[in-house]
Motif scaffolding. Structure first.
Motif, PDB file in Angstrom:
ATOM      1  N   ASP A   1       0.661  -1.279   0.075  1.00 40.78           N
ATOM      2  CA  ASP A   1       0.079  -0.218  -0.048  1.00 40.78           C
ATOM      3  C   ASP A   1       0.711   1.178   0.189  1.00 40.78           C
ATOM      4  N   LEU A   2       1.887   1.264   0.891  1.00 39.68           N
ATOM      5  CA  LEU A   2       2.889   2.417   0.996  1.00 39.68           C
ATOM      6  C   LEU A   2       3.460   2.496  -0.438  1.00 39.68           C
ATOM      7  N   ALA A   3       4.097   1.375  -1.008  1.00 43.02           N
ATOM      8  CA  ALA A   3       4.682   1.550  -2.149  1.00 43.02           C
ATOM      9  C   ALA A   3       3.857   2.066  -3.231  1.00 43.02           C
ATOM     10  N   GLY A   4       2.646   1.897  -3.170  1.00 40.20           N
ATOM     11  CA  GLY A   4       1.583   2.432  -4.247  1.00 40.20           C
ATOM     12  C   GLY A   4       1.330   3.743  -4.031  1.00 40.20           C
ATOM     13  N   ARG A   5       1.353   4.055  -2.884  1.00 43.12           N
ATOM     14  CA  ARG A   5       0.936   5.617  -2.653  1.00 43.12           C
ATOM     15  C   ARG A   5       2.243   6.450  -3.117  1.00 43.12           C
ATOM     16  N   LEU A   6       3.380   5.789  -2.639  1.00 43.46           N
ATOM     17  CA  LEU A   6       4.717   6.602  -2.977  1.00 43.46           C
ATOM     18  C   LEU A   6       5.090   6.690  -4.756  1.00 43.46           C
ATOM     19  N   ASP A   7       4.445   5.639  -5.328  1.00 44.79           N
ATOM     20  CA  ASP A   7       4.387   5.786  -6.873  1.00 44.79           C
ATOM     21  C   ASP A   7       3.386   6.673  -7.298  1.00 44.79           C
ATOM     22  N   GLN A   8       2.321   6.778  -6.862  1.00 39.51           N
ATOM     23  CA  GLN A   8       1.307   7.475  -7.283  1.00 39.51           C
ATOM     24  C   GLN A   8       1.229   9.171  -6.811  1.00 39.51           C
ATOM     25  N   SER A   9       2.029   9.393  -5.941  1.00 42.90           N
ATOM     26  CA  SER A   9       2.124  10.653  -5.505  1.00 42.90           C
ATOM     27  C   SER A   9       3.435  11.490  -5.765  1.00 42.90           C
TER      28      SER A   9
ATOM     29  N   LEU B   1       8.181   1.606   5.919  1.00 47.87           N
ATOM     30  CA  LEU B   1       8.307   2.687   4.950  1.00 47.87           C
ATOM     31  C   LEU B   1       9.439   2.533   4.259  1.00 47.87           C
ATOM     32  N   LYS B   2      10.649   2.126   5.008  1.00 49.53           N
ATOM     33  CA  LYS B   2      12.081   1.967   4.398  1.00 49.53           C
ATOM     34  C   LYS B   2      11.809   0.824   3.330  1.00 49.53           C
ATOM     35  N   LYS B   3      11.076  -0.253   3.483  1.00 54.99           N
ATOM     36  CA  LYS B   3      11.013  -1.353   2.492  1.00 54.99           C
ATOM     37  C   LYS B   3      10.105  -0.909   1.478  1.00 54.99           C
ATOM     38  N   ALA B   4       9.017   0.002   1.438  1.00 52.72           N
ATOM     39  CA  ALA B   4       8.275   0.592   0.401  1.00 52.72           C
ATOM     40  C   ALA B   4       9.236   1.551  -0.512  1.00 52.72           C
ATOM     41  N   MET B   5       9.942   2.240   0.010  1.00 50.81           N
ATOM     42  CA  MET B   5      10.867   3.296  -0.437  1.00 50.81           C
ATOM     43  C   MET B   5      11.761   2.465  -1.271  1.00 50.81           C
ATOM     44  N   GLU B   6      12.285   1.430  -0.688  1.00 48.31           N
ATOM     45  CA  GLU B   6      13.538   0.475  -1.341  1.00 48.31           C
ATOM     46  C   GLU B   6      12.925  -0.053  -2.819  1.00 48.31           C
ATOM     47  N   ARG B   7      11.615  -0.459  -2.602  1.00 51.73           N
ATOM     48  CA  ARG B   7      10.926  -1.111  -3.837  1.00 51.73           C
ATOM     49  C   ARG B   7      10.884  -0.027  -4.974  1.00 51.73           C
ATOM     50  N   LYS B   8      10.576   1.369  -4.676  1.00 48.46           N
ATOM     51  CA  LYS B   8      10.638   2.313  -5.707  1.00 48.46           C
ATOM     52  C   LYS B   8      12.041   2.630  -6.259  1.00 48.46           C
ATOM     53  N   GLY B   9      13.085   2.553  -5.395  1.00 46.59           N
ATOM     54  CA  GLY B   9      14.476   2.716  -6.071  1.00 46.59           C
ATOM     55  C   GLY B   9      14.804   4.144  -6.033  1.00 46.59           C
ATOM     56  N   THR B  10      14.115   5.151  -6.406  1.00 42.08           N
ATOM     57  CA  THR B  10      14.598   6.454  -6.408  1.00 42.08           C
ATOM     58  C   THR B  10      14.628   7.352  -5.056  1.00 42.08           C
ATOM     59  N   LEU B  11      14.210   6.679  -4.003  1.00 39.68           N
ATOM     60  CA  LEU B  11      13.968   7.234  -2.537  1.00 39.68           C
ATOM     61  C   LEU B  11      15.107   7.012  -1.648  1.00 39.68           C
ATOM     62  N   ASN B  12      16.300   6.455  -2.219  1.00 38.15           N
ATOM     63  CA  ASN B  12      17.389   5.895  -1.384  1.00 38.15           C
ATOM     64  C   ASN B  12      17.907   7.102  -0.442  1.00 38.15           C
TER      65      ASN B  12
END
Length: 173
Positions: free
Chosen positions: A12-20, A58-69
């Protein structure tokens, strides 16, 4: 919270990070329940979605996006995430909330239109960012300015020319 629930929250967090396109990471740890409620209401009125999340998820969700390190080191202590459409709205909200005598929320970091900002000292800069509609309005104003100047000059010279012709016609008579 079991593993399945954690996986669902991370997704859910990864999806929100991608959409926002814009989100802020803030620290609201010392706020009382009443002040937290006041902040949540202010967020609701400004169309900002605020979530208090576990840093590990949140860290795991950010790691999935890759650009938020670059934001991962800011995940210490309590973290609230503010999702929004406008890049400057949360910064303005934080400044207004602090102007009422509150010391928190503190800006940990922000992701605005593919750019990362880290630290509370970035708050002043982020509050000055203009959104898309404000930029379009500025451009239209700049484009209209020369046309308005030409029209104004033509109108004022028309009156001057009419005055000169009238003065000359009165002198000859």
């Amino acid at each position: 919270m079991n593993r399945e629930e954690k996986t669902k929250v991370i997704e859910d967090l990864a999806g929100r990070l991608d959409q926002s396109p814009n989100f802020y990471l803030t620290d609201i740890s010392a706020l009382t329940v009443a002040k937290t409620g006041e902040l949540r209401r202010a967020c609701f009125h400004k169309k900002i979605s605020m979530l208090v999340v576990k840093n590990s998820l949140l860290k795991k969700a950010m790691e999935r996006k890759g650009t938020l390190n670059d934001l991962i080191p800011t995940l210490k202590g309590n973290t609230a995430v503010m999702f929004c459409e406008s890049g400057s709205t949360p910064a303005k909200l934080i400044k207004d909330f602090r102007a009422k005598g509150n010391k928190k929320p503190i800006l940990k970091g922000a992701f605005i239109e593919e750019s990362v900002y880290i630290g509370d000292e970035q708050l002043e800069f982020l509050s000055a960012i203009k959104n898309k509609n404000e930029l379009i309005g500025d451009i239209i104003g700049l484009l209209q300015s020369p046309a308005k100047n030409v029209v104004s000059a033509l109108q004022s010279s028309k009156n001057k020319l009419a005055g000169i012709v009238k003065t000359l016609s009165e002198k000859q008579a």
